[in-house]
Design a protein around this motif. Structure first.
Motif, PDB file in Angstrom:
ATOM      1  N   VAL A  51       0.865  -1.174   0.000  1.00 51.28           N
ATOM      2  CA  VAL A  51       0.000   0.000   0.000  1.00 51.28           C
ATOM      3  C   VAL A  51       0.902   1.225   0.000  1.00 51.28           C
ATOM      4  CG1 VAL A  51      -1.741   1.315   1.257  1.00 51.28           C
ATOM      5  CG2 VAL A  51      -1.842  -1.191   1.239  1.00 51.28           C
ATOM      6  N   VAL A  52       0.856   1.985  -1.074  1.00 48.19           N
ATOM      7  CA  VAL A  52       1.596   3.243  -1.146  1.00 48.19           C
ATOM      8  C   VAL A  52       0.643   4.356  -0.730  1.00 48.19           C
ATOM      9  CG1 VAL A  52       2.864   4.831  -2.637  1.00 48.19           C
ATOM     10  CG2 VAL A  52       3.066   2.362  -2.979  1.00 48.19           C
ATOM     11  N   ALA A  53       1.014   5.097   0.296  1.00 48.87           N
ATOM     12  CA  ALA A  53       0.114   6.102   0.858  1.00 48.87           C
ATOM     13  C   ALA A  53       0.771   7.473   0.848  1.00 48.87           C
ATOM     14  CB  ALA A  53      -0.272   5.729   2.298  1.00 48.87           C
ATOM     15  N   GLU A  54      -0.040   8.496   0.575  1.00 47.71           N
ATOM     16  CA  GLU A  54       0.403   9.882   0.695  1.00 47.71           C
ATOM     17  C   GLU A  54      -0.297  10.508   1.891  1.00 47.71           C
ATOM     18  OE1 GLU A  54       0.999  12.681  -2.764  1.00 47.71           O
ATOM     19  OE2 GLU A  54      -0.755  13.629  -1.831  1.00 47.71           O
ATOM     20  N   ASP A  55       0.483  11.070   2.803  1.00 46.78           N
ATOM     21  CA  ASP A  55      -0.066  11.650   4.029  1.00 46.78           C
ATOM     22  C   ASP A  55      -0.294  13.139   3.825  1.00 46.78           C
ATOM     23  OD1 ASP A  55      -0.865  12.280   6.547  1.00 46.78           O
ATOM     24  OD2 ASP A  55       1.003  11.730   7.546  1.00 46.78           O
ATOM     25  N   GLY A  56      -1.450  13.452   3.240  1.00 44.53           N
ATOM     26  CA  GLY A  56      -1.753  14.849   2.968  1.00 44.53           C
ATOM     27  C   GLY A  56      -1.926  15.688   4.219  1.00 44.53           C
ATOM     28  N   LEU A  57      -2.353  15.076   5.324  1.00 42.62           N
ATOM     29  CA  LEU A  57      -2.535  15.837   6.558  1.00 42.62           C
ATOM     30  C   LEU A  57      -1.207  16.268   7.165  1.00 42.62           C
ATOM     31  CD1 LEU A  57      -5.460  13.876   8.265  1.00 42.62           C
ATOM     32  CD2 LEU A  57      -5.566  16.011   6.961  1.00 42.62           C
ATOM     33  N   ALA A  58      -0.114  15.638   6.746  1.00 38.73           N
ATOM     34  CA  ALA A  58       1.210  16.030   7.242  1.00 38.73           C
ATOM     35  C   ALA A  58       1.831  17.146   6.413  1.00 38.73           C
ATOM     36  CB  ALA A  58       2.149  14.821   7.250  1.00 38.73           C
ATOM     37  N   LEU A  59       1.192  17.494   5.285  1.00 35.51           N
ATOM     38  CA  LEU A  59       1.745  18.507   4.399  1.00 35.51           C
ATOM     39  C   LEU A  59       1.687  19.894   5.033  1.00 35.51           C
ATOM     40  CD1 LEU A  59       2.740  19.446   1.567  1.00 35.51           C
ATOM     41  CD2 LEU A  59       0.331  19.646   0.930  1.00 35.51           C
ATOM     42  N   ALA A  60       2.769  20.632   4.920  1.00 33.52           N
ATOM     43  CA  ALA A  60       2.805  22.043   5.306  1.00 33.52           C
ATOM     44  C   ALA A  60       3.801  22.750   4.406  1.00 33.52           C
ATOM     45  CB  ALA A  60       3.197  22.207   6.773  1.00 33.52           C
ATOM     46  N   THR A  61       3.451  23.944   3.976  1.00 26.73           N
ATOM     47  CA  THR A  61       4.372  24.719   3.142  1.00 26.73           C
ATOM     48  C   THR A  61       5.020  25.860   3.924  1.00 26.73           C
ATOM     49  OG1 THR A  61       2.670  26.282   2.366  1.00 26.73           O
ATOM     50  CG2 THR A  61       2.930  24.203   1.147  1.00 26.73           C
ATOM     51  N   ALA A 117      15.953  27.076  12.527  1.00 25.15           N
ATOM     52  CA  ALA A 117      16.447  25.755  12.138  1.00 25.15           C
ATOM     53  C   ALA A 117      15.392  24.689  12.392  1.00 25.15           C
ATOM     54  CB  ALA A 117      17.725  25.427  12.906  1.00 25.15           C
ATOM     55  N   ALA A 118      14.669  24.808  13.508  1.00 23.15           N
ATOM     56  CA  ALA A 118      13.598  23.854  13.814  1.00 23.15           C
ATOM     57  C   ALA A 118      12.487  23.950  12.783  1.00 23.15           C
ATOM     58  CB  ALA A 118      13.052  24.115  15.211  1.00 23.15           C
ATOM     59  N   ALA A 119      12.161  25.168  12.354  1.00 25.52           N
ATOM     60  CA  ALA A 119      11.135  25.342  11.336  1.00 25.52           C
ATOM     61  C   ALA A 119      11.573  24.719  10.008  1.00 25.52           C
ATOM     62  CB  ALA A 119      10.829  26.825  11.162  1.00 25.52           C
ATOM     63  N   ARG A 120      12.849  24.919   9.635  1.00 28.28           N
ATOM     64  CA  ARG A 120      13.351  24.312   8.396  1.00 28.28           C
ATOM     65  C   ARG A 120      13.309  22.793   8.472  1.00 28.28           C
ATOM     66  NH1 ARG A 120      17.521  28.212   8.930  1.00 28.28           N
ATOM     67  NH2 ARG A 120      18.961  26.546   9.550  1.00 28.28           N
ATOM     68  N   SER A 121      13.637  22.245   9.639  1.00 24.67           N
ATOM     69  CA  SER A 121      13.620  20.793   9.818  1.00 24.67           C
ATOM     70  C   SER A 121      12.212  20.242   9.628  1.00 24.67           C
ATOM     71  CB  SER A 121      14.156  20.440  11.206  1.00 24.67           C
ATOM     72  OG  SER A 121      14.050  19.051  11.454  1.00 24.67           O
ATOM     73  N   ARG A 122      11.240  20.917  10.228  1.00 24.05           N
ATOM     74  CA  ARG A 122       9.852  20.453  10.084  1.00 24.05           C
ATOM     75  C   ARG A 122       9.359  20.629   8.650  1.00 24.05           C
ATOM     76  NH1 ARG A 122       6.218  20.391  15.365  1.00 24.05           N
ATOM     77  NH2 ARG A 122       7.821  20.365  16.974  1.00 24.05           N
ATOM     78  N   LEU A 123       9.773  21.697   8.016  1.00 20.18           N
ATOM     79  CA  LEU A 123       9.348  21.920   6.630  1.00 20.18           C
ATOM     80  C   LEU A 123       9.894  20.826   5.717  1.00 20.18           C
ATOM     81  CD1 LEU A 123       7.893  23.874   4.671  1.00 20.18           C
ATOM     82  CD2 LEU A 123      10.115  24.982   4.336  1.00 20.18           C
ATOM     83  N   ALA A 124      11.150  20.433   5.926  1.00 23.18           N
ATOM     84  CA  ALA A 124      11.750  19.398   5.086  1.00 23.18           C
ATOM     85  C   ALA A 124      11.011  18.078   5.194  1.00 23.18           C
ATOM     86  CB  ALA A 124      13.217  19.212   5.469  1.00 23.18           C
ATOM     87  N   ALA A 125      10.411  17.819   6.374  1.00 24.32           N
ATOM     88  CA  ALA A 125       9.699  16.561   6.594  1.00 24.32           C
ATOM     89  C   ALA A 125       8.252  16.613   6.130  1.00 24.32           C
ATOM     90  CB  ALA A 125       9.743  16.193   8.075  1.00 24.32           C
ATOM     91  N   SER A 126       7.756  17.804   5.803  1.00 31.83           N
ATOM     92  CA  SER A 126       6.319  17.930   5.513  1.00 31.83           C
ATOM     93  C   SER A 126       6.015  18.534   4.144  1.00 31.83           C
ATOM     94  CB  SER A 126       5.646  18.780   6.595  1.00 31.83           C
ATOM     95  OG  SER A 126       6.225  20.071   6.682  1.00 31.83           O
ATOM     96  N   SER A 127       7.022  18.808   3.335  1.00 29.17           N
ATOM     97  CA  SER A 127       6.789  19.335   2.000  1.00 29.17           C
ATOM     98  C   SER A 127       7.853  18.783   1.051  1.00 29.17           C
ATOM     99  CB  SER A 127       6.846  20.869   2.004  1.00 29.17           C
ATOM    100  OG  SER A 127       6.595  21.389   0.718  1.00 29.17           O
ATOM    101  N   PRO A 128       7.439  18.088  -0.009  1.00 29.14           N
ATOM    102  CA  PRO A 128       6.055  17.832  -0.428  1.00 29.14           C
ATOM    103  C   PRO A 128       5.347  16.831   0.476  1.00 29.14           C
ATOM    104  CG  PRO A 128       7.571  16.590  -1.782  1.00 29.14           C
ATOM    105  CD  PRO A 128       8.426  17.478  -0.920  1.00 29.14           C
ATOM    106  N   ALA A 129       4.089  16.538   0.188  1.00 30.06           N
ATOM    107  CA  ALA A 129       3.330  15.596   1.012  1.00 30.06           C
ATOM    108  C   ALA A 129       4.073  14.270   1.094  1.00 30.06           C
ATOM    109  CB  ALA A 129       1.937  15.379   0.431  1.00 30.06           C
ATOM    110  N   PRO A 130       4.340  13.774   2.309  1.00 28.62           N
ATOM    111  CA  PRO A 130       5.118  12.537   2.451  1.00 28.62           C
ATOM    112  C   PRO A 130       4.431  11.345   1.799  1.00 28.62           C
ATOM    113  CG  PRO A 130       4.941  13.721   4.545  1.00 28.62           C
ATOM    114  CD  PRO A 130       3.988  14.375   3.602  1.00 28.62           C
ATOM    115  N   VAL A 131       5.207  10.573   1.052  1.00 32.03           N
ATOM    116  CA  VAL A 131       4.740   9.330   0.443  1.00 32.03           C
ATOM    117  C   VAL A 131       5.519   8.179   1.069  1.00 32.03           C
ATOM    118  CG1 VAL A 131       4.530   8.009  -1.694  1.00 32.03           C
ATOM    119  CG2 VAL A 131       4.165  10.476  -1.721  1.00 32.03           C
ATOM    120  N   PHE A 132       4.797   7.161   1.511  1.00 28.17           N
ATOM    121  CA  PHE A 132       5.456   6.085   2.234  1.00 28.17           C
ATOM    122  C   PHE A 132       4.768   4.760   1.945  1.00 28.17           C
ATOM    123  CE2 PHE A 132       2.152   7.961   4.811  1.00 28.17           C
ATOM    124  CZ  PHE A 132       1.487   6.884   5.363  1.00 28.17           C
TER     125      PHE A 132
END
Length: 334
Positions: free
Chosen positions: A203-213, A254-269
Protein backbone atom coordinates in the motif's frame (compact mmCIF):
# COMPACT_ATOMS: atom_id res chain seq x y z
CA UNK A 1 20.31 -15.20 6.79
CA UNK A 2 17.25 -14.30 4.61
CA UNK A 3 14.30 -12.58 6.24
CA UNK A 4 11.84 -15.19 7.49
CA UNK A 5 14.38 -18.00 7.89
CA UNK A 6 15.89 -17.37 11.33
CA UNK A 7 15.13 -18.45 14.88
CA UNK A 8 15.51 -16.64 18.18
CA UNK A 9 16.70 -17.31 21.70
CA UNK A 10 16.71 -15.03 24.73
CA UNK A 11 18.35 -14.49 28.09
CA UNK A 12 17.31 -12.75 31.27
CA UNK A 13 20.30 -10.83 32.66
CA UNK A 14 20.75 -9.24 36.07
CA UNK A 15 22.02 -5.68 36.61
CA UNK A 16 25.33 -7.15 37.77
CA UNK A 17 25.71 -9.02 34.47
CA UNK A 18 24.85 -12.49 35.74
CA UNK A 19 22.55 -14.62 33.58
CA UNK A 20 19.32 -15.26 35.51
CA UNK A 21 17.69 -17.56 32.95
CA UNK A 22 18.26 -18.83 29.41
CA UNK A 23 15.08 -18.98 27.31
CA UNK A 24 15.88 -21.41 24.52
CA UNK A 25 12.27 -22.58 23.99
CA UNK A 26 10.34 -19.54 22.80
CA UNK A 27 6.70 -19.93 21.80
CA UNK A 28 6.52 -16.36 20.56
CA UNK A 29 9.02 -13.51 20.22
CA UNK A 30 8.73 -9.96 18.92
CA UNK A 31 11.28 -7.15 18.90
CA UNK A 32 11.50 -3.81 17.20
CA UNK A 33 13.77 -0.88 16.46
CA UNK A 34 12.29 2.61 16.31
CA UNK A 35 13.46 6.03 15.18
CA UNK A 36 13.19 8.89 17.72
CA UNK A 37 11.39 6.84 20.35
CA UNK A 38 11.61 3.86 22.69
CA UNK A 39 11.35 0.39 21.14
CA UNK A 40 9.78 -2.66 22.79
CA UNK A 41 10.23 -6.43 22.82
CA UNK A 42 8.29 -9.40 24.12
CA UNK A 43 8.97 -13.12 24.51
CA UNK A 44 6.74 -16.00 25.59
CA UNK A 45 8.78 -18.75 27.21
CA UNK A 46 7.78 -22.39 27.69
CA UNK A 47 10.01 -23.16 30.68
CA UNK A 48 11.14 -26.53 31.97
CA UNK A 49 11.34 -27.11 35.71
CA UNK A 50 14.78 -25.54 36.19
CA UNK A 51 14.01 -22.56 33.96
CA UNK A 52 10.65 -22.05 35.68
CA UNK A 53 12.36 -21.63 39.04
CA UNK A 54 14.75 -19.08 37.56
CA UNK A 55 11.99 -17.16 35.79
CA UNK A 56 10.05 -16.88 39.04
CA UNK A 57 12.75 -14.49 40.24
CA UNK A 58 12.45 -12.05 37.31
CA UNK A 59 11.68 -8.50 38.42
CA UNK A 60 10.86 -5.31 36.50
CA UNK A 61 13.76 -2.86 36.01
CA UNK A 62 16.15 -5.09 38.00
CA UNK A 63 16.60 -7.48 35.08
CA UNK A 64 16.93 -6.98 31.35
CA UNK A 65 15.84 -9.03 28.35
CA UNK A 66 18.43 -9.87 25.68
CA UNK A 67 17.28 -11.36 22.36
CA UNK A 68 19.47 -13.19 19.82
CA UNK A 69 18.67 -13.96 16.17
CA UNK A 70 20.67 -17.00 15.08
CA UNK A 71 23.05 -16.31 18.02
CA UNK A 72 23.57 -12.69 16.90
CA UNK A 73 22.47 -10.11 19.51
CA UNK A 74 19.70 -7.92 18.08
CA UNK A 75 17.89 -6.34 21.05
CA UNK A 76 18.16 -5.72 24.79
CA UNK A 77 16.61 -3.56 27.47
CA UNK A 78 15.05 -3.48 30.95
CA UNK A 79 12.09 -5.70 31.69
CA UNK A 80 8.90 -3.78 32.50
CA UNK A 81 6.15 -6.42 32.70
CA UNK A 82 6.75 -10.10 33.48
CA UNK A 83 3.62 -12.28 33.51
CA UNK A 84 3.42 -15.81 34.88
CA UNK A 85 0.71 -18.21 33.71
CA UNK A 86 0.19 -21.96 33.77
CA UNK A 87 1.18 -22.11 30.09
CA UNK A 88 4.39 -20.11 30.29
CA UNK A 89 6.07 -16.84 31.17
CA UNK A 90 5.68 -13.71 29.07
CA UNK A 91 8.36 -11.05 29.45
CA UNK A 92 7.89 -7.54 28.04
CA UNK A 93 10.68 -4.96 27.94
CA UNK A 94 11.72 -1.56 26.59
CA UNK A 95 15.10 -0.57 25.19
CA UNK A 96 17.57 1.41 27.31
CA UNK A 97 15.92 4.70 26.36
CA UNK A 98 13.20 3.51 28.73
CA UNK A 99 15.65 4.50 31.48
CA UNK A 100 15.98 8.00 29.99
CA UNK A 101 12.18 8.31 30.13
CA UNK A 102 12.40 7.53 33.86
CA UNK A 103 15.14 10.07 34.55
CA UNK A 104 15.18 13.84 34.95
CA UNK A 105 18.03 16.34 34.42
CA UNK A 106 20.35 16.19 37.41
CA UNK A 107 22.20 19.46 36.81
CA UNK A 108 21.31 22.97 35.68
CA UNK A 109 22.81 23.42 32.24
CA UNK A 110 22.73 26.21 29.65
CA UNK A 111 24.05 25.76 26.12
CA UNK A 112 24.88 28.73 23.90
CA UNK A 113 25.51 28.26 20.16
CA UNK A 114 26.04 24.51 20.66
CA UNK A 115 25.76 21.65 18.15
CA UNK A 116 22.41 19.86 18.73
CA UNK A 117 23.99 16.40 18.64
CA UNK A 118 26.27 17.39 21.53
CA UNK A 119 23.29 18.67 23.52
CA UNK A 120 21.54 15.34 22.95
CA UNK A 121 24.63 13.48 24.11
CA UNK A 122 24.72 15.57 27.30
CA UNK A 123 21.03 14.87 28.01
CA UNK A 124 21.61 11.11 27.73
CA UNK A 125 24.84 11.04 29.75
CA UNK A 126 23.35 13.27 32.45
CA UNK A 127 20.31 10.97 32.70
CA UNK A 128 22.54 7.96 33.34
CA UNK A 129 25.15 9.75 35.47
CA UNK A 130 23.78 8.86 38.95
CA UNK A 131 23.05 5.20 38.08
CA UNK A 132 24.24 3.67 34.82
CA UNK A 133 23.06 0.12 34.00
CA UNK A 134 25.33 0.21 30.95
CA UNK A 135 25.13 2.58 27.98
CA UNK A 136 27.21 4.35 25.36
CA UNK A 137 26.49 7.18 22.95
CA UNK A 138 27.76 7.44 19.38
CA UNK A 139 27.28 10.56 17.29
CA UNK A 140 27.11 9.26 13.72
CA UNK A 141 27.38 12.78 12.35
CA UNK A 142 26.75 16.36 13.41
CA UNK A 143 23.36 17.94 12.76
CA UNK A 144 25.11 21.10 11.52
CA UNK A 145 22.50 23.01 13.53
CA UNK A 146 23.64 25.09 16.46
CA UNK A 147 21.46 26.66 19.08
CA UNK A 148 20.75 27.69 22.65
CA UNK A 149 19.08 25.40 25.18
CA UNK A 150 18.61 25.51 28.95
CA UNK A 151 17.73 22.67 31.33
CA UNK A 152 16.98 22.78 35.04
CA UNK A 153 17.61 20.00 37.53
CA UNK A 154 14.49 17.94 38.26
CA UNK A 155 12.39 19.79 35.65
CA UNK A 156 10.89 17.55 32.96
CA UNK A 157 11.77 14.02 31.91
CA UNK A 158 15.06 13.60 30.08
CA UNK A 159 13.41 11.48 27.40
CA UNK A 160 10.93 14.25 26.61
CA UNK A 161 13.78 16.76 26.30
CA UNK A 162 15.53 14.37 23.90
CA UNK A 163 12.39 14.01 21.77
CA UNK A 164 12.07 17.81 21.66
CA UNK A 165 15.56 17.95 20.16
CA UNK A 166 14.55 15.28 17.63
CA UNK A 167 11.83 17.64 16.43
CA UNK A 168 14.41 20.32 15.68
CA UNK A 169 17.22 18.68 13.73
CA UNK A 170 18.48 15.31 15.00
CA UNK A 171 17.42 11.66 14.98
CA UNK A 172 18.22 8.94 17.48
CA UNK A 173 17.82 5.18 17.77
CA UNK A 174 19.09 2.30 19.92
CA UNK A 175 21.22 -0.75 19.15
CA UNK A 176 21.61 -2.85 22.29
CA UNK A 177 23.38 -0.69 24.88
CA UNK A 178 24.37 1.93 22.32
CA UNK A 179 22.34 5.05 21.58
CA UNK A 180 23.01 6.45 18.11
CA UNK A 181 22.56 10.16 17.35
CA UNK A 182 22.22 11.07 13.68
CA UNK A 183 21.56 14.18 11.62
CA UNK A 184 18.09 14.23 10.08
CA UNK A 185 19.70 14.32 6.63
CA UNK A 186 21.64 11.09 7.21
CA UNK A 187 21.04 9.18 3.98
CA UNK A 188 23.51 6.30 4.22
CA UNK A 189 22.05 3.19 2.55
CA UNK A 190 21.97 -0.35 3.89
CA UNK A 191 20.38 -2.15 0.95
CA UNK A 192 17.74 -2.10 -1.76
CA UNK A 193 14.27 -3.57 -2.13
CA UNK A 194 12.13 -4.43 -5.16
CA UNK A 195 8.67 -5.95 -5.54
CA UNK A 196 10.18 -9.45 -5.22
CA UNK A 197 11.41 -8.63 -1.70
CA UNK A 198 7.91 -8.07 -0.32
CA UNK A 199 5.62 -10.86 0.82
CA UNK A 200 2.29 -9.27 -0.05
CA UNK A 201 0.75 -6.45 -2.03
CA UNK A 202 1.99 -3.06 -0.93
CA UNK A 203 0.00 0.00 0.00
CA UNK A 204 1.60 3.24 -1.15
CA UNK A 205 0.11 6.10 0.86
CA UNK A 206 0.40 9.88 0.69
CA UNK A 207 -0.07 11.65 4.03
CA UNK A 208 -1.75 14.85 2.97
CA UNK A 209 -2.53 15.84 6.56
CA UNK A 210 1.21 16.03 7.24
CA UNK A 211 1.75 18.51 4.40
CA UNK A 212 2.80 22.04 5.31
CA UNK A 213 4.37 24.72 3.14
CA UNK A 214 5.15 27.13 5.99
CA UNK A 215 6.19 26.41 9.57
CA UNK A 216 6.40 28.85 12.48
CA UNK A 217 8.16 27.79 15.69
CA UNK A 218 7.72 29.74 18.93
CA UNK A 219 10.42 29.32 21.55
CA UNK A 220 10.76 30.80 25.02
CA UNK A 221 10.16 34.48 25.83
CA UNK A 222 9.21 35.66 22.37
CA UNK A 223 11.75 33.61 20.43
CA UNK A 224 10.42 32.89 16.94
CA UNK A 225 11.54 31.28 13.70
CA UNK A 226 9.85 30.46 10.40
CA UNK A 227 10.52 28.65 7.13
CA UNK A 228 8.62 28.30 3.86
CA UNK A 229 5.68 30.22 2.48
CA UNK A 230 3.32 30.03 -0.47
CA UNK A 231 4.25 26.95 -2.51
CA UNK A 232 3.98 27.25 -6.32
CA UNK A 233 2.18 23.89 -6.52
CA UNK A 234 0.35 23.43 -3.21
CA UNK A 235 -0.41 27.02 -2.26
CA UNK A 236 -0.24 27.98 1.42
CA UNK A 237 -0.63 25.44 4.22
CA UNK A 238 0.65 26.71 7.58
CA UNK A 239 1.56 25.00 10.82
CA UNK A 240 2.61 26.47 14.17
CA UNK A 241 4.32 24.71 17.09
CA UNK A 242 5.77 25.70 20.45
CA UNK A 243 9.21 24.49 21.58
CA UNK A 244 9.79 26.04 25.00
CA UNK A 245 13.33 24.66 25.22
CA UNK A 246 14.45 26.84 22.27
CA UNK A 247 16.12 30.04 23.49
CA UNK A 248 17.23 31.82 20.30
CA UNK A 249 15.74 32.81 16.95
CA UNK A 250 18.37 30.94 14.94
CA UNK A 251 17.48 27.66 16.62
CA UNK A 252 13.78 28.32 16.10
CA UNK A 253 14.41 28.97 12.41
CA UNK A 254 16.45 25.76 12.14
CA UNK A 255 13.60 23.85 13.81
CA UNK A 256 11.13 25.34 11.34
CA UNK A 257 13.35 24.31 8.40
CA UNK A 258 13.62 20.79 9.82
CA UNK A 259 9.85 20.45 10.08
CA UNK A 260 9.35 21.92 6.63
CA UNK A 261 11.75 19.40 5.09
CA UNK A 262 9.70 16.56 6.59
CA UNK A 263 6.32 17.93 5.51
CA UNK A 264 6.79 19.34 2.00
CA UNK A 265 6.05 17.83 -0.43
CA UNK A 266 3.33 15.60 1.01
CA UNK A 267 5.12 12.54 2.45
CA UNK A 268 4.74 9.33 0.44
CA UNK A 269 5.46 6.08 2.23
CA UNK A 270 4.81 2.34 2.28
CA UNK A 271 2.01 1.45 4.68
CA UNK A 272 3.71 -0.09 7.73
CA UNK A 273 1.04 -2.76 8.06
CA UNK A 274 1.73 -4.10 4.57
CA UNK A 275 5.50 -3.69 4.11
CA UNK A 276 6.33 -7.27 5.09
CA UNK A 277 9.47 -8.79 3.64
CA UNK A 278 9.27 -12.04 1.69
CA UNK A 279 10.72 -15.03 3.59
CA UNK A 280 13.36 -15.54 0.90
CA UNK A 281 14.35 -11.86 0.73
CA UNK A 282 18.14 -11.60 0.98
CA UNK A 283 17.97 -8.48 3.17
CA UNK A 284 20.42 -8.48 6.09
CA UNK A 285 17.89 -8.03 8.91
CA UNK A 286 20.35 -7.04 11.70
CA UNK A 287 21.63 -4.27 9.39
CA UNK A 288 18.18 -2.68 9.20
CA UNK A 289 18.66 0.24 11.57
CA UNK A 290 16.23 3.17 11.84
CA UNK A 291 17.76 6.34 10.46
CA UNK A 292 19.46 4.55 7.59
CA UNK A 293 17.90 4.27 4.13
CA UNK A 294 16.99 1.58 1.64
CA UNK A 295 16.48 2.11 -2.08
CA UNK A 296 12.96 0.98 -2.96
CA UNK A 297 11.65 0.24 -6.43
CA UNK A 298 8.05 -0.92 -6.75
CA UNK A 299 5.50 -0.87 -9.56
CA UNK A 300 2.78 -2.93 -7.85
CA UNK A 301 0.40 0.02 -7.54
CA UNK A 302 -0.67 2.94 -9.72
CA UNK A 303 1.77 5.09 -7.71
CA UNK A 304 5.21 3.81 -8.68
CA UNK A 305 8.10 4.34 -6.28
CA UNK A 306 11.77 4.46 -7.23
CA UNK A 307 13.44 6.36 -4.43
CA UNK A 308 15.42 6.13 -1.24
CA UNK A 309 13.23 5.70 1.85
CA UNK A 310 14.32 6.07 5.44
CA UNK A 311 13.78 3.22 7.89
CA UNK A 312 11.50 4.49 10.66
CA UNK A 313 10.76 1.15 12.30
CA UNK A 314 11.78 -2.51 12.06
CA UNK A 315 9.60 -5.20 13.65
CA UNK A 316 10.50 -8.89 13.80
CA UNK A 317 7.99 -11.50 14.98
CA UNK A 318 8.53 -15.23 15.24
CA UNK A 319 5.97 -17.85 16.28
CA UNK A 320 4.99 -21.37 15.22
CA UNK A 321 4.32 -20.13 11.68
CA UNK A 322 7.86 -18.81 11.26
CA UNK A 323 9.55 -15.42 11.19
CA UNK A 324 7.91 -12.24 9.89
CA UNK A 325 9.94 -9.07 9.24
CA UNK A 326 8.11 -5.81 8.57
CA UNK A 327 9.33 -2.27 7.90
CA UNK A 328 7.98 1.21 8.21
CA UNK A 329 9.59 3.33 5.50
CA UNK A 330 9.22 7.10 5.32
CA UNK A 331 10.48 9.79 2.92
CA UNK A 332 14.21 10.36 3.14
CA UNK A 333 13.98 13.97 2.01
CA UNK A 334 16.17 15.55 -0.59
Amino acid sequence: MPAGCSSHTAQIIDRDGAVVAVADVLLDVEWSRVLDDVSTARVLVAPDADCCAALSRVRSWRHKLAIYRDTQPVWEGPITAPEWTADGVQVSAVDILGWVDRRTPHNDQTFVDRELAEIAEWLIDDAFQPDDPGHSVQIIGPSRIRGDRAYQADVGQSGDHLRDLAATGIDFTVLGQQILILPEDHYARVGSLTDDDFASELVVAEDGLALATRWVIHGKDGVRGEAGGVHPYYGLIERVAEESSILDDASAEAAARSRLAASSPAPVFLDSQEAVLAPDSSVDVPALVPGWCVDVTTTQTCRDIAQSLKIAMVKVHEDADGERVSLQLTPAGV
